[in-house]
Design a protein around this motif. Structure first.
Motif, PDB file in Angstrom:
ATOM      1  N   GLN A  30       0.838  -1.216   0.000  1.00 43.25           N
ATOM      2  CA  GLN A  30       0.000   0.000   0.000  1.00 43.25           C
ATOM      3  C   GLN A  30       0.868   1.259   0.000  1.00 43.25           C
ATOM      4  N   PHE A  31       1.870   1.308   0.873  1.00 44.34           N
ATOM      5  CA  PHE A  31       2.725   2.486   0.976  1.00 44.34           C
ATOM      6  C   PHE A  31       3.508   2.698  -0.321  1.00 44.34           C
ATOM      7  N   TYR A  32       4.100   1.623  -0.835  1.00 50.28           N
ATOM      8  CA  TYR A  32       4.851   1.691  -2.086  1.00 50.28           C
ATOM      9  C   TYR A  32       3.933   2.129  -3.235  1.00 50.28           C
ATOM     10  N   GLY A  33       2.747   1.589  -3.293  1.00 48.96           N
ATOM     11  CA  GLY A  33       1.788   1.962  -4.324  1.00 48.96           C
ATOM     12  C   GLY A  33       1.397   3.432  -4.251  1.00 48.96           C
ATOM     13  N   ASP A  34       1.215   3.937  -3.024  1.00 46.03           N
ATOM     14  CA  ASP A  34       0.872   5.355  -2.863  1.00 46.03           C
ATOM     15  C   ASP A  34       2.007   6.248  -3.364  1.00 46.03           C
ATOM     16  N   LEU A  35       3.255   5.862  -3.060  1.00 47.58           N
ATOM     17  CA  LEU A  35       4.399   6.625  -3.565  1.00 47.58           C
ATOM     18  C   LEU A  35       4.441   6.588  -5.092  1.00 47.58           C
ATOM     19  N   LEU A  36       4.215   5.409  -5.657  1.00 54.17           N
ATOM     20  CA  LEU A  36       4.230   5.278  -7.114  1.00 54.17           C
ATOM     21  C   LEU A  36       3.155   6.143  -7.763  1.00 54.17           C
ATOM     22  N   ASP A  37       1.981   6.251  -7.133  1.00 53.43           N
ATOM     23  CA  ASP A  37       0.920   7.098  -7.678  1.00 53.43           C
ATOM     24  C   ASP A  37       1.421   8.526  -7.883  1.00 53.43           C
ATOM     25  N   GLU A  38       2.197   9.028  -6.943  1.00 56.47           N
ATOM     26  CA  GLU A  38       2.748  10.380  -7.058  1.00 56.47           C
ATOM     27  C   GLU A  38       3.925  10.427  -8.025  1.00 56.47           C
ATOM     28  N   MET A  39       4.814   9.443  -7.924  1.00 57.44           N
ATOM     29  CA  MET A  39       6.028   9.454  -8.734  1.00 57.44           C
ATOM     30  C   MET A  39       5.735   9.292 -10.223  1.00 57.44           C
ATOM     31  N   LEU A  40       4.795   8.438 -10.564  1.00 59.91           N
ATOM     32  CA  LEU A  40       4.478   8.187 -11.975  1.00 59.91           C
ATOM     33  C   LEU A  40       3.958   9.435 -12.683  1.00 59.91           C
ATOM     34  N   THR A  41       3.309  10.325 -11.951  1.00 56.10           N
ATOM     35  CA  THR A  41       2.848  11.573 -12.566  1.00 56.10           C
ATOM     36  C   THR A  41       4.012  12.508 -12.882  1.00 56.10           C
ATOM     37  N   ASN A  42       5.194  12.209 -12.349  1.00 54.40           N
ATOM     38  CA  ASN A  42       6.396  13.014 -12.588  1.00 54.40           C
ATOM     39  C   ASN A  42       7.394  12.281 -13.483  1.00 54.40           C
ATOM     40  N   ASN A  43       6.887  11.387 -14.324  1.00 56.49           N
ATOM     41  CA  ASN A  43       7.698  10.702 -15.336  1.00 56.49           C
ATOM     42  C   ASN A  43       8.693   9.698 -14.741  1.00 56.49           C
ATOM     43  N   TYR A  44       8.358   9.110 -13.603  1.00 53.60           N
ATOM     44  CA  TYR A  44       9.210   8.083 -13.001  1.00 53.60           C
ATOM     45  C   TYR A  44       9.061   6.775 -13.769  1.00 53.60           C
ATOM     46  N   LYS A  45      10.187   6.104 -13.985  1.00 49.13           N
ATOM     47  CA  LYS A  45      10.200   4.798 -14.645  1.00 49.13           C
ATOM     48  C   LYS A  45      11.219   3.921 -13.936  1.00 49.13           C
ATOM     49  N   GLN A  46      11.230   2.648 -14.272  1.00 50.99           N
ATOM     50  CA  GLN A  46      12.224   1.721 -13.735  1.00 50.99           C
ATOM     51  C   GLN A  46      12.798   0.882 -14.856  1.00 50.99           C
ATOM     52  N   VAL A  47      14.035   0.478 -14.675  1.00 52.14           N
ATOM     53  CA  VAL A  47      14.621  -0.572 -15.503  1.00 52.14           C
ATOM     54  C   VAL A  47      14.941  -1.707 -14.538  1.00 52.14           C
ATOM     55  N   VAL A  48      14.513  -2.919 -14.896  1.00 53.25           N
ATOM     56  CA  VAL A  48      14.640  -4.076 -14.013  1.00 53.25           C
ATOM     57  C   VAL A  48      15.510  -5.123 -14.699  1.00 53.25           C
ATOM     58  N   ALA A  49      16.431  -5.688 -13.926  1.00 48.79           N
ATOM     59  CA  ALA A  49      17.302  -6.757 -14.419  1.00 48.79           C
ATOM     60  C   ALA A  49      16.697  -8.093 -14.010  1.00 48.79           C
ATOM     61  N   PHE A  50      16.499  -8.963 -15.002  1.00 45.49           N
ATOM     62  CA  PHE A  50      15.923 -10.283 -14.763  1.00 45.49           C
ATOM     63  C   PHE A  50      16.941 -11.356 -15.111  1.00 45.49           C
ATOM     64  N   GLU A  51      17.006 -12.374 -14.262  1.00 42.28           N
ATOM     65  CA  GLU A  51      17.777 -13.579 -14.553  1.00 42.28           C
ATOM     66  C   GLU A  51      16.809 -14.741 -14.444  1.00 42.28           C
ATOM     67  N   ASN A  52      16.595 -15.451 -15.540  1.00 37.77           N
ATOM     68  CA  ASN A  52      15.617 -16.550 -15.576  1.00 37.77           C
ATOM     69  C   ASN A  52      14.250 -16.089 -15.075  1.00 37.77           C
ATOM     70  N   GLU A  53      13.824 -14.911 -15.549  1.00 37.01           N
ATOM     71  CA  GLU A  53      12.515 -14.335 -15.228  1.00 37.01           C
ATOM     72  C   GLU A  53      12.370 -13.901 -13.767  1.00 37.01           C
ATOM     73  N   ILE A  54      13.461 -13.898 -13.002  1.00 37.11           N
ATOM     74  CA  ILE A  54      13.433 -13.444 -11.612  1.00 37.11           C
ATOM     75  C   ILE A  54      14.145 -12.094 -11.538  1.00 37.11           C
ATOM     76  N   ALA A  55      13.478 -11.105 -10.943  1.00 37.18           N
ATOM     77  CA  ALA A  55      14.067  -9.772 -10.796  1.00 37.18           C
ATOM     78  C   ALA A  55      15.226  -9.834  -9.805  1.00 37.18           C
ATOM     79  N   VAL A  56      16.409  -9.425 -10.262  1.00 36.83           N
ATOM     80  CA  VAL A  56      17.607  -9.462  -9.409  1.00 36.83           C
ATOM     81  C   VAL A  56      18.187  -8.083  -9.167  1.00 36.83           C
ATOM     82  N   GLY A  57      17.696  -7.073  -9.865  1.00 36.60           N
ATOM     83  CA  GLY A  57      18.166  -5.711  -9.663  1.00 36.60           C
ATOM     84  C   GLY A  57      17.244  -4.733 -10.354  1.00 36.60           C
TER      85      GLY A  57
END
Length: 143
Positions: A30-57
């Motif tokens: 819930q807390f993380y989602g609330d932060l994302l609601d605000e951040m996404l309106t300010n052009n926030y994005k992520q790049v995620v590193a996957f190894e065998n479909e598991i997020a590692v970074g």
């Protein structure tokens, strides 16, 4: 083999909560989602590193413009799971975002690192980052 994928939606980013909790263990969905609601309106994005479909970074990032540097890309909370450190994941993330900054016409790639996070300082120095100044904060109220 590590694959990098950009994430631009709240649903995609919420899936990364276990990695976020490596840095912020107290975060709830819930807390993380609330932060994302605000951040996404300010052009926030992520790049995620996957190894065998598991997020590692992951790294969040923003693109903006400031008077002192013009257009910039800011890395935000670069996180590599402890079991995957020293395997090149952080290097892949920073190199990817460096190239993205170049492709977008940015003049600077910037980031903040806590003053006591010496392993991060070493990593960033080794990847061409230098301290430009101090990032001062004034806490107005407790979390």
């Amino acid at each position: 083999m590590i694959q990098l994928k950009e994430r631009t939606t709240k649903a995609e980013m919420l899936q990364q909560l276990p990695l976020i909790q490596q840095l912020y263990p107290e975060f709830t969905e819930q807390f993380y989602g609330d932060l994302l609601d605000e951040m996404l309106t300010n052009n926030y994005k992520q790049v995620v590193a996957f190894e065998n479909e598991i997020a590692v970074g992951l790294s969040g990032f923003w693109v903006g413009t400031k008077l002192w540097c013009g257009k910039y890309l800011e890395l935000d909370n670069v996180i590599v799971h402890p079991n995957h450190r020293s395997k090149g994941v952080g290097k892949l993330l920073t190199e990817y975002l460096n190239q993205k900054a170049i492709d977008l016409g940015c003049k600077v790639v910037a980031l903040d690192a806590y003053t006591n996070n010496f392993p991060a300082h070493k990593f960033y120095f080794n990847h061409g980052f230098v301290p430009k100044g101090f990032h001062f904060v004034k806490f107005l109220k407790e979390k």
